[in-house]
Every structure is written in structure tokens, then in C-alpha cells.
Design an enzyme around this catalytic site. Structure first.
Site, PDB file in Angstrom:
ATOM      1  N   LYS A 154      12.791  -2.471   0.111  1.00 31.79           N
ATOM      2  CA  LYS A 154      11.433  -1.938   0.270  1.00 31.79           C
ATOM      3  C   LYS A 154      11.568  -0.422   0.363  1.00 31.79           C
ATOM      4  O   LYS A 154      12.277   0.086   1.231  1.00 31.79           O
ATOM      5  CB  LYS A 154      10.838  -2.523   1.545  1.00 31.79           C
ATOM      6  CG  LYS A 154       9.426  -2.105   1.829  1.00 31.79           C
ATOM      7  CD  LYS A 154       8.867  -2.972   2.944  1.00 31.79           C
ATOM      8  CE  LYS A 154       7.507  -2.511   3.398  1.00 31.79           C
ATOM      9  NZ  LYS A 154       6.914  -3.430   4.371  1.00 31.79           N
TER      10      LYS A 154
ATOM     11  N   ASP B 210      -0.379  -7.837  11.272  1.00 31.60           N
ATOM     12  CA  ASP B 210      -0.778  -7.915   9.858  1.00 31.60           C
ATOM     13  C   ASP B 210      -0.395  -9.265   9.257  1.00 31.60           C
ATOM     14  O   ASP B 210       0.140  -9.341   8.150  1.00 31.60           O
ATOM     15  CB  ASP B 210      -0.130  -6.761   9.071  1.00 31.60           C
ATOM     16  CG  ASP B 210      -0.858  -6.470   7.760  1.00 31.60           C
ATOM     17  OD1 ASP B 210      -1.997  -6.944   7.587  1.00 31.60           O
ATOM     18  OD2 ASP B 210      -0.283  -5.766   6.905  1.00 31.60           O
TER      19      ASP B 210
ATOM     20  N   THR C 121       0.828  -1.205   0.000  1.00 35.95           N
ATOM     21  CA  THR C 121       0.000   0.000   0.000  1.00 35.95           C
ATOM     22  C   THR C 121       0.862   1.254   0.000  1.00 35.95           C
ATOM     23  O   THR C 121       0.539   2.242  -0.645  1.00 35.95           O
ATOM     24  CB  THR C 121      -0.873   0.019   1.264  1.00 35.95           C
ATOM     25  OG1 THR C 121      -1.298  -1.293   1.531  1.00 35.95           O
ATOM     26  CG2 THR C 121      -2.066   0.921   1.089  1.00 35.95           C
TER      27      THR C 121
ATOM     28  N   SER D 206       4.438   1.105  -0.176  1.00 36.96           N
ATOM     29  CA  SER D 206       5.824   0.870  -0.575  1.00 36.96           C
ATOM     30  C   SER D 206       5.896   0.071  -1.864  1.00 36.96           C
ATOM     31  O   SER D 206       4.916  -0.546  -2.289  1.00 36.96           O
ATOM     32  CB  SER D 206       6.547   0.101   0.530  1.00 36.96           C
ATOM     33  OG  SER D 206       6.069  -1.214   0.569  1.00 36.96           O
ATOM     34  N   THR D 207       7.080   0.123  -2.451  1.00 39.40           N
ATOM     35  CA  THR D 207       7.377  -0.707  -3.619  1.00 39.40           C
ATOM     36  C   THR D 207       8.576  -1.565  -3.233  1.00 39.40           C
ATOM     37  O   THR D 207       9.481  -1.089  -2.553  1.00 39.40           O
ATOM     38  CB  THR D 207       7.763   0.193  -4.814  1.00 39.40           C
ATOM     39  OG1 THR D 207       6.674   1.073  -5.053  1.00 39.40           O
ATOM     40  CG2 THR D 207       8.017  -0.617  -6.064  1.00 39.40           C
ATOM     41  N   VAL D 208       8.561  -2.811  -3.642  1.00 42.51           N
ATOM     42  CA  VAL D 208       9.680  -3.703  -3.314  1.00 42.51           C
ATOM     43  C   VAL D 208      10.398  -4.070  -4.618  1.00 42.51           C
ATOM     44  O   VAL D 208       9.760  -4.479  -5.594  1.00 42.51           O
ATOM     45  CB  VAL D 208       9.187  -4.963  -2.573  1.00 42.51           C
ATOM     46  CG1 VAL D 208      10.360  -5.876  -2.230  1.00 42.51           C
ATOM     47  CG2 VAL D 208       8.429  -4.573  -1.305  1.00 42.51           C
TER      48      VAL D 208
HETATM   49  N1  ATP Z   1      11.966  -9.676   1.114  1.00 40.79           N
HETATM   50  C1  ATP Z   1      11.159  -9.854   0.073  1.00 40.79           C
HETATM   51  N2  ATP Z   1      11.475 -10.718  -0.921  1.00 40.79           N
HETATM   52  C2  ATP Z   1      10.647 -10.914  -1.973  1.00 40.79           C
HETATM   53  N3  ATP Z   1       9.459 -10.273  -2.139  1.00 40.79           N
HETATM   54  C3  ATP Z   1       9.085  -9.407  -1.183  1.00 40.79           C
HETATM   55  C4  ATP Z   1       9.912  -9.144  -0.037  1.00 40.79           C
HETATM   56  N4  ATP Z   1       9.284  -8.238   0.748  1.00 40.79           N
HETATM   57  C5  ATP Z   1       8.123  -7.953   0.115  1.00 40.79           C
HETATM   58  N5  ATP Z   1       7.992  -8.640  -1.037  1.00 40.79           N
HETATM   59  C6  ATP Z   1       6.849  -8.581  -1.994  1.00 40.79           C
HETATM   60  O1  ATP Z   1       6.325  -7.264  -1.999  1.00 40.79           O
HETATM   61  C7  ATP Z   1       4.966  -7.262  -1.526  1.00 40.79           C
HETATM   62  C8  ATP Z   1       4.731  -6.002  -0.689  1.00 40.79           C
HETATM   63  O2  ATP Z   1       5.622  -5.986   0.426  1.00 40.79           O
HETATM   64  P1  ATP Z   1       5.171  -5.549   1.882  1.00 40.79           P
HETATM   65  O3  ATP Z   1       3.949  -6.334   2.262  1.00 40.79           O
HETATM   66  O4  ATP Z   1       6.327  -5.648   2.792  1.00 40.79           O
HETATM   67  O5  ATP Z   1       4.788  -4.032   1.596  1.00 40.79           O
HETATM   68  P2  ATP Z   1       3.761  -3.104   2.392  1.00 40.79           P
HETATM   69  O6  ATP Z   1       3.765  -1.739   1.774  1.00 40.79           O
HETATM   70  O7  ATP Z   1       4.091  -3.175   3.833  1.00 40.79           O
HETATM   71  O8  ATP Z   1       2.409  -3.844   2.085  1.00 40.79           O
HETATM   72  P3  ATP Z   1       1.002  -3.733   2.815  1.00 40.79           P
HETATM   73  O9  ATP Z   1       1.171  -2.729   3.893  1.00 40.79           O
HETATM   74  O10 ATP Z   1       0.045  -3.323   1.738  1.00 40.79           O
HETATM   75  O11 ATP Z   1       0.731  -5.127   3.336  1.00 40.79           O
HETATM   76  C9  ATP Z   1       4.814  -8.573  -0.746  1.00 40.79           C
HETATM   77  O12 ATP Z   1       3.485  -9.047  -0.703  1.00 40.79           O
HETATM   78  C10 ATP Z   1       5.730  -9.513  -1.518  1.00 40.79           C
HETATM   79  O13 ATP Z   1       5.051  -9.998  -2.664  1.00 40.79           O
END
Ligand code: ATP
Length: 342
Positions: A38, A131, A13, A15-17
Site C-alpha cells: 500500500k 472504517d 482515497t 493510496s494505491t495498492v
Molecule cells: N492486502 C491486500 N490484498 C489485496 N488487496 C488489497 C489489500 N489491501 C488493499 N487491497 C485493495 O485495495 C483497496 C484499497 O485499499 P485500502 O482500503 O487499504 O486503501 P485506503 O487508501 O485506505 O482506502 P480508503 O481510505 O479509501 O478506504 C481495497 O479496497 C482492496 O480492494
């Protein structure tokens, strides 16, 4: 450490990974040659995640963090968290490749055991993850399963006043809906929902399209109804879920108790694991995308930062729900249609 950004592998939501490689391989012996980074333009979630991961220390069931930094890219300041790269993606992306089918029970048991061991570390260090869902359970090339995304994690002693939805509603525990409680017991409830989804390929709550959000919160918080327990699951599995889906958090089993439950305590034969997992590996990974607007409720965006919320003490669940919902109808169809609210 200097590093170079590679292709995008996931969206959250806030961030971009992306993939990341150290730019000076010689001088980066302590880092792997491939990492995940991230990145977010807002500092809060990244800072919280880094500080929680530092407090948790090394644990085989928790994604490792290699550090944080800031970059300016295309004129935008980004906060970056360097993480261990999960080459097989998340459990959510793995399940998607099975076209609505779930994973074999032996695999579900193994994954559940790993998540429980990760949760044991989180709770023993005085935190709740807040979460737990399939998107935040990552799969590694060597078969390891680790908990990720600590952006919402918080100390067990944190105050529970006010109105707040944390995490993803489909995984929310009754006490979170009713009393804003996000403790260790709420992680156990969410784990139960994740187990149902892993096994059946469907979310633990079935919600009809067009249903109102308030009626869904009432089902979780006030009604007698419990999340669905798949018929095909073994008796041990059903019993395990019955210990997770206890409405009263005081009576719900703890992670420590669940680790001794036969559903996870017995080492299962993994005959069918390799076959089905191989099948998943063959599929091409697609970038997972969450909708940018939480639940399709435009006015929910105002809840994205806790500091912006003017807390009012609200006593009854109904008062709380009324303060949380809008008139809009969300898209209920799949769990990935939901996004995390911070
Ligand atoms: N260490 C990692 N290795 C591989 N893929 C990853 C990794 N961390 C995250 N991802 C991918 O990126 C997606 C988003 O990461 P993450 O959930 O950490 O972001 P976020 O912004 O905290 O998401 P949200 O708050 O919407 O749950 C994950 O569902 C996964 O598919």
C-alpha cells in the site's frame, strides 16, 4: 527487505495498492513470495496503520503487516506498507461480481463471525477501527476473511471534541454523527450495515438520488429511522441486526456479546458457500477505483487532514451538521460512490 512492485490491484482515497514480490527470494524466507504493498505520498495514514497493526499483533482475522519503507518512484517519494496479499480481493469486489445479488446467509454468518473475532482483538487492544465496510474486509485463497485498512483506526481513549467525519457516511453510527464519538460501539453499528449489504447486495440505507447530505445525516443522527433489515434474512439474522442497530451506543451489544449470538455462534453447513464463491472466483478481478474527490463535495477536501481543522466545540447535532455540509448534491447511488474521509 528489498522488493519489486507488480501490477496495481486496488485504489483507496489516499493510496494505491499493488502486488509486491521480494527481489531476493533466497534471502527472504520469512516473507511470502507475493505480497500487497500500500503506497501513499502522504505519511500520516501509512504511519498510523503501521503503528496500529504493530500494537494489534498477529491475529488470524487481521491482515498481517511485513514492514514499511520509503521509495522514490518517477520522482515521487512514496511511503509503503507491505501487507499480506488477499488473492480474492475485498468483499466489495466479490459482491460486485454477483450483479446486485447478495451472498448466501451461511456465508454471511461465517464472514460476520470472522469480522467479529478481528474486532474483538482490535477493541481488546484499546482501538476502534473506524472504517468497517465491505472494501476493508479481505478474502484469502484459503477461505480466511480479514479486516484491513487501519489508516483511520484510533485509540478508544482519543478525545472526541470538535467536528470530524471519519470513515464512510453510509456506515456512520448515530453517536458519530451527533457527538463525534468513534468508539467500539460505532464499529458494531458499521458491522451491522456491512451484514445487510453482504446479504442483500444493497446498502443498509436507501438514499434517493438527489437527496441532500444534511437530510441523510439527520436520518442517522436525529430521526427514529434505522437501517434496513432485509425481509428474507432468518429470524436469527434479524435479531442479530436488531442488537447492532441500537441508536444508544451504551445499549448496543458489544462484540463480545455478539460473538455468542446464535447468528454466528452456531457453525452452519456451508453447502451453498463453495458454489457461490466459486462463481465469484471465476470472474476477472477489476481494479476498484474510488472517486478522488470525497462525495463530489469539492470543499470536503479541506477535511482530509485532522491537523488542518480548527476545532470549535459544537453542542447540538444540528450545529454539527451545518458545519459539515455543503450545498452540493452527492451521488447517492452506491456505497462505492463514497470515499473515506480522514
Ligand atoms: N492486502 C491486500 N490484498 C489485496 N488487496 C488489497 C489489500 N489491501 C488493499 N487491497 C485493495 O485495495 C483497496 C484499497 O485499499 P485500502 O482500503 O487499504 O486503501 P485506503 O487508501 O485506505 O482506502 P480508503 O481510505 O479509501 O478506504 C481495497 O479496497 C482492496 O480492494
Amino acid at each position: 527487505m528489498e522488493w519489486v512492485r507488480g501490477e496495481t490491484i486496488g485504489y483507496g482515497t489516499f493510496s494505491t495498492v499493488s502486488l509486491a514480490t521480494p527481489s531476493n527470494i533466497k534471502g527472504s524466507g520469512e516473507y511470502p513470495s507475493l505480497m500487497a504493498v500500500k503506497s501513499s505520498n502522504s505519511y500520516g495514514g501509512i504511519a498510523n496503520e503501521k503503528s496500529v497493526l504493530d500494537s494489534l499483533g498477529d491475529c488470524p482475522e487481521i491482515v498481517r503487516c511485513f514492514g514499511e519503507d520509503q521509495t522514490v518512484e518517477k520522482g515521487e517519494k512514496l511511503h509503503n506498507l507491505l501487507l499480506e496479499y488477499a488473492s480474492r480481493g475485498s468483499l466489495a469486489s466479490q459482491l460486485k461480481k454477483l450483479n446486485g445479488e447478495g451472498l448466501p446467509e451461511t456465508t454471511v454468518r461465517r464472514h460476520t463471525g470472522s469480522v467479529l473475532r478481528g474486532l474483538r482483538r482490535i477493541h481488546s487492544k484499546g482501538f476502534a477501527h473506524c472504517d468497517i465496510k465491505l472494501e476493508n474486509i479481505l478474502l484469502f485463497g484459503d477461505g480466511a476473511v480479514k479486516i484491513a485498512d487501519f489508516g483511520l483506526a484510533r485509540e478508544l481513549t482519543a478525545s472526541k471534541e470538535g467536528v470530524e467525519i471519519r470513515g464512510t457516511p453510509l456506515y456512520m453510527a448515530p453517536e458519530s454523527v451527533n457527538y463525534n464519538e468513534y468508539g467500539a460501539a460505532a464499529d458494531v453499528w458499521a458491522l451491522g450495515c456491512a451484514v445487510v449489504e453482504m446479504f442483500s447486495g444493497e446498502t443498509a440505507w436507501s438514499v434517493e438520488e438527489g437527496s441532500h447530505f444534511m437530510s441523510f445525516l439527520l436520518r442517522i443522527g436525529v430521526g427514529e429511522e434505522l437501517p434496513r433489515v432485509p425481509e428474507e434474512l432468518s429470524e436469527e439474522g434479524k435479531d442479530f441486526l436488531s442488537k447492532c442497530f441500537v441508536k444508544d451506543p451504551e445499549k448496543r451489544w458489544t462484540v463480545e456479546m455478539l460473538l455468542n449470538h446464535p447468528f454466528v455462534a452456531v457453525d452452519c453447513e456451508d453447502d451453498d458457500y463453495d458454489q457461490r464463491d466459486e462463481l465469484c472466483l471465476k470472474g476477472k478481478d477489476k481494479v476498484s477505483k474510488s472517486p478522488r474527490c470525497p462525495f463530489g463535495f469539492p470543499d470536503w477536501e479541506s477535511m482530509s487532514s485532522e491537523s488542518e481543522i480548527q476545532y470549535q466545540p459544537l453542542d447540538s447535532p444540528v450545529e454539527r451538521f451545518a458545519s459539515l455540509v455543503s450545498e452540493s448534491i452527492p451521488n447517492w447511488s452506491v456505497s462505492e460512490g463514497w470515499v473515506t474521509v480522514r
